[in-house]
Design a protein around this motif. Sequence first.
Motif, PDB file in Angstrom:
ATOM      1  N   TRP A   1       0.804  -1.229   0.000  1.00  0.00           N
ATOM      2  CA  TRP A   1       0.000   0.000   0.000  1.00  0.00           C
ATOM      3  C   TRP A   1       0.832   1.272   0.000  1.00  0.00           C
ATOM      4  CZ3 TRP A   1      -4.862  -0.834  -1.201  1.00  0.00           C
ATOM      5  CH2 TRP A   1      -5.470  -2.043  -0.854  1.00  0.00           C
ATOM      6  N   LEU A   2       2.031   1.223   0.604  1.00  0.00           N
ATOM      7  CA  LEU A   2       2.858   2.432   0.705  1.00  0.00           C
ATOM      8  C   LEU A   2       3.999   2.445  -0.305  1.00  0.00           C
ATOM      9  CD1 LEU A   2       3.081   2.832   4.593  1.00  0.00           C
ATOM     10  CD2 LEU A   2       1.289   3.602   3.013  1.00  0.00           C
ATOM     11  N   ALA A   3       4.123   1.375  -1.092  1.00  0.00           N
ATOM     12  CA  ALA A   3       5.121   1.284  -2.162  1.00  0.00           C
ATOM     13  C   ALA A   3       6.547   1.350  -1.634  1.00  0.00           C
ATOM     14  CB  ALA A   3       4.886   2.368  -3.211  1.00  0.00           C
ATOM     15  N   GLU A   4       6.804   0.740  -0.485  1.00  0.00           N
ATOM     16  CA  GLU A   4       8.147   0.683   0.070  1.00  0.00           C
ATOM     17  C   GLU A   4       8.744  -0.700  -0.156  1.00  0.00           C
ATOM     18  OE1 GLU A   4       9.759   3.170   1.220  1.00  0.00           O
ATOM     19  OE2 GLU A   4       8.144   4.636   1.362  1.00  0.00           O
ATOM     20  N   PHE A   5       9.977  -0.745  -0.662  1.00  0.00           N
ATOM     21  CA  PHE A   5      10.637  -2.037  -0.805  1.00  0.00           C
ATOM     22  C   PHE A   5      10.842  -2.660   0.570  1.00  0.00           C
ATOM     23  CE2 PHE A   5      11.731  -0.111  -4.868  1.00  0.00           C
ATOM     24  CZ  PHE A   5      11.581  -1.192  -5.741  1.00  0.00           C
ATOM     25  N   ARG A   6      10.712  -3.973   0.633  1.00  0.00           N
ATOM     26  CA  ARG A   6      10.732  -4.654   1.927  1.00  0.00           C
ATOM     27  C   ARG A   6      12.150  -4.829   2.453  1.00  0.00           C
ATOM     28  NH1 ARG A   6       5.947  -9.100   2.287  1.00  0.00           N
ATOM     29  NH2 ARG A   6       6.877  -9.214   4.378  1.00  0.00           N
ATOM     30  N   ASP A   7      12.345  -4.492   3.740  1.00  0.00           N
ATOM     31  CA  ASP A   7      13.621  -4.699   4.404  1.00  0.00           C
ATOM     32  C   ASP A   7      13.683  -6.046   5.105  1.00  0.00           C
ATOM     33  OD1 ASP A   7      14.904  -2.245   3.782  1.00  0.00           O
ATOM     34  OD2 ASP A   7      13.666  -1.217   5.272  1.00  0.00           O
ATOM     35  N   ASP A   8      12.509  -6.680   5.289  1.00  0.00           N
ATOM     36  CA  ASP A   8      12.469  -7.932   6.038  1.00  0.00           C
ATOM     37  C   ASP A   8      12.688  -9.155   5.155  1.00  0.00           C
ATOM     38  OD1 ASP A   8       9.958  -7.396   4.807  1.00  0.00           O
ATOM     39  OD2 ASP A   8       9.030  -8.950   6.045  1.00  0.00           O
ATOM     40  N   ILE A   9      12.851  -8.943   3.843  1.00  0.00           N
ATOM     41  CA  ILE A   9      13.081 -10.051   2.915  1.00  0.00           C
ATOM     42  C   ILE A   9      14.350  -9.769   2.125  1.00  0.00           C
ATOM     43  CG2 ILE A   9      12.189 -11.333   0.945  1.00  0.00           C
ATOM     44  CD1 ILE A   9       9.406 -10.649   1.826  1.00  0.00           C
ATOM     45  N   SER A  10      15.223 -10.752   2.087  1.00  0.00           N
ATOM     46  CA  SER A  10      16.453 -10.591   1.317  1.00  0.00           C
ATOM     47  C   SER A  10      16.761 -11.893   0.580  1.00  0.00           C
ATOM     48  CB  SER A  10      17.626 -10.232   2.242  1.00  0.00           C
ATOM     49  OG  SER A  10      17.822 -11.240   3.215  1.00  0.00           O
ATOM     50  N   ALA A  11      17.637 -11.812  -0.387  1.00  0.00           N
ATOM     51  CA  ALA A  11      18.039 -13.006  -1.120  1.00  0.00           C
ATOM     52  C   ALA A  11      18.816 -13.929  -0.190  1.00  0.00           C
ATOM     53  CB  ALA A  11      18.885 -12.625  -2.329  1.00  0.00           C
ATOM     54  N   PHE A  12      18.590 -15.222  -0.323  1.00  0.00           N
ATOM     55  CA  PHE A  12      19.270 -16.214   0.506  1.00  0.00           C
ATOM     56  C   PHE A  12      20.754 -16.294   0.163  1.00  0.00           C
ATOM     57  CE2 PHE A  12      20.637 -20.759   0.340  1.00  0.00           C
ATOM     58  CZ  PHE A  12      20.848 -20.934   1.702  1.00  0.00           C
ATOM     59  N   VAL A  13      21.081 -16.280  -1.118  1.00  0.00           N
ATOM     60  CA  VAL A  13      22.471 -16.436  -1.554  1.00  0.00           C
ATOM     61  C   VAL A  13      22.688 -15.598  -2.808  1.00  0.00           C
ATOM     62  CG1 VAL A  13      21.954 -18.470  -2.981  1.00  0.00           C
ATOM     63  CG2 VAL A  13      24.273 -18.156  -2.072  1.00  0.00           C
ATOM     64  N   SER A  14      23.881 -15.152  -3.015  1.00  0.00           N
ATOM     65  CA  SER A  14      24.181 -14.323  -4.171  1.00  0.00           C
ATOM     66  C   SER A  14      24.365 -15.174  -5.425  1.00  0.00           C
ATOM     67  CB  SER A  14      25.450 -13.498  -3.936  1.00  0.00           C
ATOM     68  OG  SER A  14      26.599 -14.332  -3.949  1.00  0.00           O
ATOM     69  N   ARG A  15      24.096 -14.568  -6.564  1.00  0.00           N
ATOM     70  CA  ARG A  15      24.299 -15.253  -7.837  1.00  0.00           C
ATOM     71  C   ARG A  15      25.775 -15.648  -8.007  1.00  0.00           C
ATOM     72  NH1 ARG A  15      21.361 -15.297 -12.196  1.00  0.00           N
ATOM     73  NH2 ARG A  15      20.032 -13.674 -11.307  1.00  0.00           N
ATOM     74  N   GLU A  16      26.689 -14.769  -7.591  1.00  0.00           N
ATOM     75  CA  GLU A  16      28.113 -15.037  -7.753  1.00  0.00           C
ATOM     76  C   GLU A  16      28.527 -16.288  -6.980  1.00  0.00           C
ATOM     77  OE1 GLU A  16      27.129 -11.008  -8.778  1.00  0.00           O
ATOM     78  OE2 GLU A  16      26.802 -12.115  -6.905  1.00  0.00           O
ATOM     79  N   ALA A  17      27.982 -16.451  -5.764  1.00  0.00           N
ATOM     80  CA  ALA A  17      28.349 -17.603  -4.942  1.00  0.00           C
ATOM     81  C   ALA A  17      27.866 -18.899  -5.577  1.00  0.00           C
ATOM     82  CB  ALA A  17      27.767 -17.450  -3.541  1.00  0.00           C
ATOM     83  N   VAL A  18      26.632 -18.896  -6.093  1.00  0.00           N
ATOM     84  CA  VAL A  18      26.089 -20.109  -6.713  1.00  0.00           C
ATOM     85  C   VAL A  18      26.846 -20.448  -7.995  1.00  0.00           C
ATOM     86  CG1 VAL A  18      24.062 -21.130  -7.818  1.00  0.00           C
ATOM     87  CG2 VAL A  18      23.800 -19.812  -5.709  1.00  0.00           C
ATOM     88  N   GLU A  19      27.037 -19.457  -8.850  1.00  0.00           N
ATOM     89  CA  GLU A  19      27.703 -19.710 -10.132  1.00  0.00           C
ATOM     90  C   GLU A  19      29.131 -20.205  -9.937  1.00  0.00           C
ATOM     91  OE1 GLU A  19      27.223 -16.075 -12.283  1.00  0.00           O
ATOM     92  OE2 GLU A  19      25.186 -16.590 -12.955  1.00  0.00           O
ATOM     93  N   ALA A  20      29.790 -19.762  -8.875  1.00  0.00           N
ATOM     94  CA  ALA A  20      31.160 -20.211  -8.608  1.00  0.00           C
ATOM     95  C   ALA A  20      31.208 -21.685  -8.226  1.00  0.00           C
ATOM     96  CB  ALA A  20      31.778 -19.368  -7.493  1.00  0.00           C
ATOM     97  N   CYS A  21      30.079 -22.235  -7.781  1.00  0.00           N
ATOM     98  CA  CYS A  21      30.025 -23.639  -7.361  1.00  0.00           C
ATOM     99  C   CYS A  21      29.558 -24.576  -8.472  1.00  0.00           C
ATOM    100  CB  CYS A  21      29.098 -23.794  -6.154  1.00  0.00           C
ATOM    101  SG  CYS A  21      29.681 -22.992  -4.648  1.00  0.00           S
ATOM    102  N   VAL A  22      29.134 -24.034  -9.606  1.00  0.00           N
ATOM    103  CA  VAL A  22      28.582 -24.842 -10.686  1.00  0.00           C
ATOM    104  C   VAL A  22      29.687 -25.312 -11.630  1.00  0.00           C
ATOM    105  CG1 VAL A  22      27.070 -24.828 -12.717  1.00  0.00           C
ATOM    106  CG2 VAL A  22      26.333 -23.717 -10.602  1.00  0.00           C
ATOM    107  N   SER A  23      29.665 -26.602 -11.971  1.00  0.00           N
ATOM    108  CA  SER A  23      30.569 -27.130 -13.003  1.00  0.00           C
ATOM    109  C   SER A  23      29.874 -26.972 -14.352  1.00  0.00           C
ATOM    110  CB  SER A  23      30.877 -28.607 -12.746  1.00  0.00           C
ATOM    111  OG  SER A  23      31.686 -28.753 -11.606  1.00  0.00           O
ATOM    112  N   PRO A  24      30.314 -26.033 -15.179  1.00  0.00           N
ATOM    113  CA  PRO A  24      29.620 -25.752 -16.442  1.00  0.00           C
ATOM    114  C   PRO A  24      29.478 -26.987 -17.321  1.00  0.00           C
ATOM    115  CG  PRO A  24      31.271 -24.071 -15.977  1.00  0.00           C
ATOM    116  CD  PRO A  24      31.490 -25.179 -14.995  1.00  0.00           C
ATOM    117  N   GLN A  25      28.277 -27.165 -17.862  1.00  0.00           N
ATOM    118  CA  GLN A  25      27.945 -28.218 -18.821  1.00  0.00           C
ATOM    119  C   GLN A  25      28.026 -29.627 -18.243  1.00  0.00           C
ATOM    120  OE1 GLN A  25      30.326 -27.582 -22.337  1.00  0.00           O
ATOM    121  NE2 GLN A  25      29.317 -25.652 -22.834  1.00  0.00           N
TER     122      GLN A  25
END
Length: 503
Positions: free
Chosen positions: A262-286
């Motif tokens: 209703w007030l159009a404020e981005f939520r401070d109580d919700i955040s991403a669990f993990v960063s994209r950089e951290a996940v991609e660094a753990c992936v073995s491509p293909q």
Amino acid sequence: MNIIEALDDPNLFEPWFRGPTWNPWRVVLKAMFALEMTAEEKAFFRSIADREPPAEPVKEAWFIVGRRGGKDSVASLLAAHIAAMFNGTSHLRPGERGVVMCLACDRDQARIVLNYTRSYFTEMELFSGMISKETQYGFELTNSIDIAVATNSFRSVRGRPVLCAILDETAFWRDENSANPDQETFNAIKPGLASLPGSMVIGISSPYRKSGLLYQKYRDHYGKDSKVLVIKAPTRLLNPLIDQSIIDEAMAEDPAAASAEWLAEFRDDISAFVSREAVEACVSPQVLERSRVAGVSYSAFVDPSGGSSDSMTLAIGHRQTTADGKKSISVLDAVREVRAPFNPDDAVSEFARLLQDYGIRSVRGDRYAAEWVVSAFKKVGIAYRAADLSKVEIYRDLLPRLNSGEVDLLDNQRLISQLLGLERRTARGGRDSIDHPPGGKDDVANSVAGVLVYLSSARHQPVGAVMGSWSMGCPIKIDAAKRGKFDGQITEGPLAGGFATSR
């Protein structure tokens, strides 16, 4: 005829936007097309954009507005006006048609704007003859413009010249086949805007967490002298007809959610669990799957489902030392997902065959319907044991392993998307929870997190991985005569309750 002239014309849009309550939106429309404003209108514009009005028409407009603030109505007005006034067929190749597209997380959501837009062409006499054909996804106009709905998939928007793209509720876009569907869809639209004069992107949404395309546009352009216009306004500032008591009641029940809605404020109580950089660094491509290796002890984790709505998933992994010998990591070897609807017994049988391929005779799993699951796996010769960690505890323990690169993930897009979609929420009492967002899924992520966490937890190491070695200062001994009949349970010593997975 500019947008304000069309808005004031009783033969055009005036019947739908009559009265002073639409005056705040008139200011927004004037800003978008760089039309002259009064001093009072400029002051109001500064209050919702934190900048001076644009000196020229903008190519992008983003409306971060509370619910019931009039976003869909104004977006449909813009879609109809831009489509009807198009006179640039010389910019189209023979047989080519431009498109005004309404995109949302599903077609039903997108049809809200589409249906508003259609009403102008069916009920206004001046526009009534412009519809030449109704289609499955919208309608075609006589001036070579189509108005259609589409889902928020970058695949569905490629290849068409785009006159106007309306991105509806972008803060809530989800696509399990894409880690960032909002950004990918936006990127796919941009080339289509290049060939048509006056083309425009209009993003409309109430805010959510501080991530994604909508937040990026707010962060980069709100309050700045930019060609991208971002306005941010609470519901009642743009729609004073909404009863304040409704908002007050919502604020009393859940201040964080109500502030966003209703007030159009981005939520401070919700955040991403993990960063994209951290996940991609753990992936073995293909690397999509790893075959069984002789002598390696494998573990598995199951996220069960009754088969009616959620997927049933299985993840298999093992523990190994890195090539440089400096650390031990948890490696993901295989993932299976059976999507609903399905027969649970058939899913268990399918999983059992894969478990046997990896030499696994027992499996851990989510606590869901433990008795049914235990029985179903027992029928196919697999022992099932409910995890002693909750889903939140499993995700919590997975995070430092992701951040430190102590896991090796498969190149599985649904897994990556679900991990990046996980949210950390802080309740009013200060307690954190980790879960998928509204409308999202985490079935694959749950089983993968489970196997990786239990692999790397000392008290849950598979017996095959520690047999004959020291653990907590005590050796594990198994009578040689009983070794071939070992049932996977350790009944004495510091690892009592431990669990064998393969041998």
